[in-house]
Motif scaffolding. Structure first.
Motif, PDB file in Angstrom:
ATOM      1  N   ARG B 184       0.818  -1.210   0.000  1.00 51.58           N
ATOM      2  CA  ARG B 184       0.000   0.000   0.000  1.00 51.58           C
ATOM      3  C   ARG B 184       0.857   1.267   0.000  1.00 51.58           C
ATOM      4  NH1 ARG B 184      -5.487   0.212   1.097  1.00 51.58           N
ATOM      5  NH2 ARG B 184      -6.120  -1.921   1.458  1.00 51.58           N
ATOM      6  N   ILE B 263      -7.638  -8.565  -7.387  1.00 48.28           N
ATOM      7  CA  ILE B 263      -7.177  -9.714  -6.595  1.00 48.28           C
ATOM      8  C   ILE B 263      -6.991 -10.857  -7.581  1.00 48.28           C
ATOM      9  CG2 ILE B 263      -7.770 -11.296  -4.723  1.00 48.28           C
ATOM     10  CD1 ILE B 263      -9.518  -8.970  -3.577  1.00 48.28           C
ATOM     11  N   GLU B 306      -8.408  -6.741   6.749  1.00 43.21           N
ATOM     12  CA  GLU B 306      -7.592  -6.374   5.585  1.00 43.21           C
ATOM     13  C   GLU B 306      -8.162  -6.991   4.304  1.00 43.21           C
ATOM     14  OE1 GLU B 306      -4.734  -4.507   5.675  1.00 43.21           O
ATOM     15  OE2 GLU B 306      -4.103  -4.539   7.775  1.00 43.21           O
ATOM     16  N   TRP B 307      -8.588  -8.242   4.417  1.00 42.21           N
ATOM     17  CA  TRP B 307      -9.125  -8.947   3.247  1.00 42.21           C
ATOM     18  C   TRP B 307     -10.424  -8.288   2.766  1.00 42.21           C
ATOM     19  CZ3 TRP B 307      -8.020 -11.651  -0.729  1.00 42.21           C
ATOM     20  CH2 TRP B 307      -8.959 -12.455  -1.378  1.00 42.21           C
ATOM     21  N   LEU B 310      -9.708  -5.175   1.008  1.00 43.86           N
ATOM     22  CA  LEU B 310      -9.181  -5.439  -0.333  1.00 43.86           C
ATOM     23  C   LEU B 310     -10.327  -5.766  -1.303  1.00 43.86           C
ATOM     24  CD1 LEU B 310      -6.153  -5.388  -1.050  1.00 43.86           C
ATOM     25  CD2 LEU B 310      -6.151  -7.873  -0.891  1.00 43.86           C
ATOM     26  N   GLN B 313     -12.206  -2.654  -2.053  1.00 46.57           N
ATOM     27  CA  GLN B 313     -11.408  -1.802  -2.951  1.00 46.57           C
ATOM     28  C   GLN B 313     -11.537  -2.312  -4.395  1.00 46.57           C
ATOM     29  OE1 GLN B 313      -7.419  -1.288  -1.488  1.00 46.57           O
ATOM     30  NE2 GLN B 313      -6.776  -0.163  -3.302  1.00 46.57           N
ATOM     31  N   GLU B 314     -11.452  -3.619  -4.544  1.00 48.74           N
ATOM     32  CA  GLU B 314     -11.559  -4.206  -5.881  1.00 48.74           C
ATOM     33  C   GLU B 314     -12.938  -3.976  -6.484  1.00 48.74           C
ATOM     34  OE1 GLU B 314     -11.826  -8.464  -6.272  1.00 48.74           O
ATOM     35  OE2 GLU B 314     -10.390  -8.454  -7.923  1.00 48.74           O
TER      36      GLU B 314
END
Lengths: 395, 318, 108
Positions: B184, B263, B306-307, B310, B313-314
């Motif tokens: 990041r 991802i 965190e996952w 992610l 975000q994707e």
């Protein structure tokens, strides 16, 4: 040979002019007072298309020297400039540059080291780097800074040398003061410096080379011994380049320059800008019947021990001026080496050491006079009041 | 020289290319660093020049006069693999522009560093090189501690790991901090390509290397690497142990191309992170004599957080 | 490693090592306590062992497994571990079984 020109330039401007004429393939640098102006001016040359150089503006001096090392190992000519804390931050990489035998040239604009913070001229920075394996040339003025830079690559790249070179000159008094400087014509400078012949360039991908391998007990000593030989080779290369340069310019250089030293009774040895002050004082005292002489040391690494012993042995008393101290030792770095060089001379003077000019404190003519009279008293009485002393200090 | 054809990413085809890392280096048996280097260099289609930070990889592959590198390679110090590579790249650009190298010379520059040399002492050098925009790939071989000096904690060390400077003791359960999110941080430099990879998924790693080397600017790949000495795991499981790290989403495989995150691998079933932790002696104190529920829960919650972030975000196309 | 070490006058400057991959001349096979043994009948030449070998010691030629470079293989066992479970063409056998035979030396 086309004519050069005479210009009014600061030491930094003169250095930047030399860099423009040399046109290194890569310059990697970081700003720091008082060397900043060198790279400012040089970056303008880049911006104006006057040099083909790839100018890398790094985020620190450590990275500046690291990029210089990568660039030089890749196989081209590389320069940088720094001062003081910047040189200190490069410390680790100075040894790597010399250890990898990369002929990098650096303008080192001498400045005091913190703390307390002081941005003005003294030699604490480059004297601290005296064991880093770099050749050190000290210039008295802007002209000498320029001349040394032009001669530096011929020394550094000599196959018998292959060592990096620092071209040192005093912060502010030289770096920022405008002086008359004779510049070579661009093509004459270019011809003098010549084309670069890389040794084991990484960019020769057909012949892969490993740089910076781990060197253990079975090889490290051999590689350090090689470096000694490189420094030994530099003695001849320095004189050869000086001779070539003298033919071109009429300005002659050696390991050092003397002033009325041959028949002198008392002498003073100094580096860089104070040498001019001392010449004035010597001339004055000569008129008063005092046989004084001076020696301006240009090359501190490799240290010209034998030559100095021959030039200084006949004196009664020699004062060595140090613009940096070596705390806890019994004198400054130049004093130690000069005195050591004289030890085996068939005839040798008393040698005394004065620390002066720290943090940019000016050495005045009057202080120079007092200093030489003090040395004369030692010669007359045979008594040394203090072998190692600070000048210009308030009690 | 320009390569007209691209080697397909099949092992059979790749094995026809010359091996760029010779045997005879002195990395530990079962070290993942050399596997990563082999995969990176196999994927590269252009001639590569590399710099390498001080660390296990550097020390073990270059003991004079035995260099494992069949490419031009330089080590200059610990904290400056990026700056050193940027200097090489700058020289390449300069010489090519000046006609001192053939006009069709098409080389690539790769800097290798461990997590200590990248997350910690080399972060500034990395940041500077990324900001300057050199066309170079930085590969971080992240095994989560200063393994070369004897397993000291770095800012990449996972929460709870016992290292020689964050040992588990009577009052402390190993390292107290979560690891730094380097990918990041690097992505915040807005460089063309950033990825996270693991050598057990060699195809994913090699695809990322191809993209990174094709990027017209700096690129960065953070690669998880096993150190069985530091992880206190079995050498033979050095590859196998990476799978639960990825399947638990502790080490997600993703890439950020021109700012857009993808991802690249989503586990069919996300496994509990304990599946990865329990294979490693550095976390043994979290399980024995009794499970340290607080630490294990904190670890799992952070991985989940965190996952999820992610995934969000994707899905937002960011 | 019995060759005479070069003196400072002969060595390339600065510790440079010209020519790539000189470590090939250094034998690390002696580190091994277990040796990978290939069952050619089982091997499908999937090359998984090749891509995961830390020591570049799995030899393939024209897509066919040629065995192991025992001069450099350190016996980590990754190849055996990663060989697909349904195939298991590689077994790790204790070195003492071989009475030192086959511990080859690297070519120069």
């Amino acid at each position: 040979m086309p004519k050069g020109k005479v210009a009014g330039l600061t030491g930094n401007e003169a250095m930047a002019e030399a860099m423009r004429q040399i046109a290194p393939d890569v310059v990697a640098a970081y700003p720091i007072t008082p060397s900043t102006q060198v790279v400012e001016n040089f970056s303008q040359f880049v911006a104006d298309g006057k040099v083909p150089t790839n100018f890398v503006t790094t985020e620190s001096e450590h990275s500046a020297m690291s990029a210089c090392i990568g660039a030089a190992a890749a196989g081209g000519r590389v320069m940088t400039a720094t001062s003081s804390a910047g040189l200190a931050l490069m410390w680790e990489m100075l040894y790597v540059a010399s250890g990898l035998r990369l002929p990098i040239v650096m303008a080192t604009v001498n400045r005091a080291l913190s703390a307390p913070l002081n941005i003005h001229g003294d030699h604490s920075d480059s004297m601290g780097a005296r064991d880093s394996g770099w050749i050190q040339l000290y210039g008295e003025n802007a002209q000498e800074a320029y001349d040394n830079a032009l001669m530096a690559f011929g020394i550094a790249e000599d196959p018998a040398v292959r060592l990096p070179v620092m071209c040192c000159y005093d912060g502010f008094t030289i770096s920022h003061a405008i002086e008359r400087v004779e510049l070579l014509a661009d093509d004459a400078a270019k011809k003098f410096v010549g084309a670069y012949k890389p040794l084991l360039p990484m960019l020769d991908i057909k012949h892969p080379v490993t740089y910076g391998a781990v060197d253990l007990q079975d090889y490290y000593t051999e590689h350090k011994r090689q470096q000694v030989e490189g420094m030994a080779g530099a003695r001849g290369a320095i004189l050869r380049e000086a001779e070539r340069y003298a033919k071109l310019t009429g300005r002659s250089y050696g390991h050092f320059a003397t002033h009325r030293l041959e028949d002198a009774e008392v002498g003073v040895l100094s580096l860089s800008s104070s040498a001019g002050t001392m010449r004035e004082v010597i001339d004055e005292l000569r008129e008063q019947g005092i046989r004084a002489g001076g020696l301006k040391l240009r090359v501190f690494r490799p240290f010209p021990a034998a030559e100095l012993a021959a030039a200084l042995g006949h004196l009664k008393v020699l004062a060595v001026l140090d613009r940096a101290d070596s705390f806890g030792a019994f004198g400054g770095p130049v004093f130690h080496e000069v005195r050591s060089a004289l030890y085996d001379a068939p005839q040798r003077p008393r040698v005394v050491n004065y620390i002066y000019g720290l943090g940019g404190r000016d050495l005045s003519l009057e202080e120079g006079r007092q200093l030489l009279r003090r040395v004369k008293t030692i010669a007359d009485t045979g008594k040394v009041d203090s072998q190692y002393d600070y000048l210009q200090v308030r009690a | 020289m320009t390569t007209a054809t691209t080697t397909p990413l099949s092992l059979k085809e790749l094995s026809k290319k010359p091996e760029q890392l010779a045997g005879g280096h002195r990395l530990c048996a079962g070290c993942m660093h050399s596997v990563i280097v082999r995969q990176v260099l196999m994927a590269a289609e252009q001639p590569v020049l590399a710099s390498c930070a001080t660390g296990c990889l550097e020390v073990a592959t270059s003991i004079h006069p035995y260099s494992a590198w069949r490419i031009p390679w330089i080590h200059s110090a610990f904290e400056n693999a990026a700056a050193t590579a940027s200097g090489m790249e700058a020289m390449f650009v300069s010489l090519k522009k000046q006609g001192k190298l053939p006009a069709d010379a098409d080389y690539r520059f790769i800097a290798f560093g461990g997590d200590g040399g990248t997350y910690d002492i080399g972060l500034q050098s990395l940041s500077g090189a990324l900001e300057r925009g050199h066309r170079m790939l930085y590969v971080c071989c992240d095994n989560g501690a200063y393994m070369n000096t004897g397993i000291q904690r770095s800012s990449a060390t996972p929460l709870g790991a016992s290292t020689t400077t964050s040992p588990a003791g009577k009052v402390l359960p190993g390292k107290l901090q979560w690891r730094k999110d380097l990918a990041r941080i690097v992505a915040a430099h807005n460089i063309p390509y950033v990825a996270q990879a693991s050598p057990h998924n060699w195809l994913d790693l090699m695809k990322k290397v191809r993209k990174a080397l094709a990027a017209d600017g700096p690129s960065f790949i953070n690669v998880l690497s096993t150190c069985h000495r530091g992880w206190r795991s079995k050498p033979s499981q050095a590859v196998a142990i990476l799978r639960p790290a990825v399947d638990s989403c502790y080490w997600p495989l993703f890439e950020i191309e021109d700012g857009k995150l993808t991802i690249t691998y989503k586990p069919k079933a996300k496994v509990p992170v304990t599946e990865w932790l329990k294979l490693q002696g550095r976390f043994a104190h979290l399980f024995k004599p009794a499970p340290n529920e607080a630490m294990l829960t904190a670890f799992q919650e952070r991985v989940d957080f965190e996952w999820e972030r992610l995934l969000r975000q994707e899905s937002c196309g960011l | 490693m019995a060759e005479k070490k070069k003196g400072w006058k002969e060595l390339p400057l600065g510790g440079a090592i010209p020519g790539g991959g000189t470590s090939h001349a250094y034998v690390t096979g002696g580190w091994r306590t277990f040796r990978p043994v290939l069952d050619r009948k089982k091997c499908t030449n999937c090359m998984i062992c090749w891509v995961f070998c830390p020591d570049s010691s799995v030899i393939f030629k024209d897509g066919k497994h040629q065995g192991f470079d025992l001069a450099h293989c350190k016996g980590c066992g990754i190849c055996a571990e990663e060989c697909p479970k349904k195939i298991q063409a590689i077994t790790m056998v204790e070195e003492t079984e071989f009475k030192n035979e086959g511990v080859c030396h690297a070519e120069g």
